[in-house]
Design an enzyme around this catalytic site. Structure first.
Site, short mmCIF file in Angstrom:
data_model
loop_
_atom_site.label_atom_id
_atom_site.label_comp_id
_atom_site.label_asym_id
_atom_site.label_seq_id
_atom_site.Cartn_x
_atom_site.Cartn_y
_atom_site.Cartn_z
N GLU A 37 0.89 -1.24 -0.09
CA GLU A 37 -0.03 0.22 -0.02
C GLU A 37 0.69 1.22 -0.16
O GLU A 37 1.62 1.42 0.94
CB GLU A 37 -0.86 0.00 1.31
N GLU B 125 3.24 9.50 7.19
CA GLU B 125 3.23 7.99 7.88
C GLU B 125 4.48 7.30 7.74
O GLU B 125 4.90 6.36 8.56
CB GLU B 125 1.90 7.35 7.60
N ASP C 217 -5.35 3.27 -1.80
CA ASP C 217 -6.21 3.73 -0.63
C ASP C 217 -6.36 5.21 -0.78
O ASP C 217 -5.30 6.04 -1.09
CB ASP C 217 -5.46 3.74 0.60
N HIS D 285 -4.76 8.06 1.31
CA HIS D 285 -3.23 8.49 0.95
C HIS D 285 -3.35 9.14 -0.57
O HIS D 285 -2.63 9.89 -0.53
CB HIS D 285 -2.61 6.93 1.08
N ARG E 72 -10.70 11.15 6.09
CA ARG E 72 -10.63 9.70 6.75
C ARG E 72 -12.04 9.35 7.34
O ARG E 72 -12.16 8.51 8.05
CB ARG E 72 -9.43 9.46 7.47
N GLU F 257 -12.11 1.53 5.19
CA GLU F 257 -11.09 1.64 6.23
C GLU F 257 -10.94 3.15 6.63
O GLU F 257 -10.39 4.13 6.00
CB GLU F 257 -9.70 1.25 5.71
C1 LER Z 1 -3.41 0.99 6.40
O1 LER Z 1 -4.22 0.36 5.50
C2 LER Z 1 -3.52 2.47 6.08
O2 LER Z 1 -4.04 3.02 5.28
C3 LER Z 1 -2.41 3.20 6.65
O3 LER Z 1 -2.68 4.38 7.03
C4 LER Z 1 -1.79 2.37 8.05
O4 LER Z 1 -0.95 3.42 8.72
MN MN Z 2 -5.28 1.77 3.95
#
Ligand code: LER
Ligand code: MN
Length: 267
Positions: free
Chosen positions: A152, A158, A185, A188, A217, A246
């Site tokens: 990912e 992060e 994702d 991100h 988020r 998520e």
């Molecule tokens: C985990 O799937 C994710 O998106 C990250 O932000 C984990 O820190």
């Molecule tokens: Mn994620």
């Protein structure tokens, strides 16, 4: 569209896990909300009884499309790029230990923060070499079991290693394994990608799994992302995998999970 949502099997510090707490209660809640599957965050497969897990998941007619592994980093500090070779070895062994569980469910193994964050004194090129080596090793072990690994790209706040889809694709070239791909994702991507839809098109059939959260988020629909356009681009690549929620349990887990389904099903 197959919809799943992240559920942690153990207590975790990571906040964007919508459901935590008693496993069976949560599986029942998730199934009742209309989800087709549950993405399980498992810190260590030794902490779960796979037979028990399968019985519970099947009882609620749920699938397990993916296994999240980031808690091994978050709770134990295991990483593919730690300067300590013992820590790197333990991280590799931990991912390999997920393979039989993933094979049982037909789940993708997620490589999130277990890749690590550059520690002081570690050179980026060296960390990338360790990362490539670890991913090759794990992909080779997973392949005969039909298990896919999905790394990912994670935003710059992060981690320092693989923030963008383009960096993910370069890594795929270097690893050179057909069972190694990407998890994209939207949270991100909103931070790192100039145009989310273009990055999705670029990744094409290397997208092995997909996380949704809105720009803040929260659940899709709570921020400013255009999910109709994003999911349109995703499915136009031929993607037949899962769309996994998520996001933060805000205002509460139940409401967030319900709003996610409502937003995505409408699309
Ligand atoms: C985990 O799937 C994710 O998106 C990250 O932000 C984990 O820190
Ligand atoms: Mn994620």
């Amino acid at each position: 569209m197959n919809l799943s949502i992240v559920l942690s099997t153990q207590p975790a510090q990571f906040q964007a896990v919508t459901f935590k707490g008693d496993l069976e209660t949560n599986l029942a809640r998730i199934a009742a909300l209309g989800y087709d599957g549950v993405e399980l965050a498992i810190r260590d497969p030794k902490l779960v009884d796979p037979d028990d897990l399968e019985r519970l998941v099947r009882k609620h007619s749920l699938n397990v499309p993916a296994i999240g592994t980031g808690q091994a980093w978050g709770e134990e500090g295991l990483s593919f790029t730690d300067p300590n070779p013992e820590v790197r070895r333990a991280a590799i062994e931990r991912i390999k230990a997920h393979v039989p569980v993933a094979a049982r469910f037909g789940a993708v193994i997620i490589i999130g923060l277990i890749r690590g964050i550059l520690k002081p004194g570690v050179d980026q090129a060296q960390a990338m070499d360790w990362l490539v080596e670890a991913l090759r090793d794990c992909s080779v072990v997973a392949r005969p079991h039909g298990v896919h690994l999905a790394l990912e790209p994670i935003n710059r706040y992060e981690t320092t290693l693989i923030n963008t889809a383009a960096q993910g694709l370069e890594l795929i070239e270097r690893v050179g394994a057909d069972n190694f791909g990407l998890l994209l994702d939207t949270f991100h991507m909103n931070i790192e990608e100039p145009v989310i839809e273009e990055s999705i098109r670029l990744c094409g059939d290397r997208i092995f799994h997909f996380h949704v959260a809105d720009s803040n988020r929260w659940y899709p629909g709570a921020g400013h992302l255009d999910f109709k356009s994003i999911l349109g681009a995703l499915f136009a690549t031929g993607y037949s995998g899962w769309v996994s929620g998520e996001f933060l349990p805000k205002p509460d887990a139940e409401t967030a999970a319900r709003q996610n389904i409502a937003c995505l099903r409408q699309i």
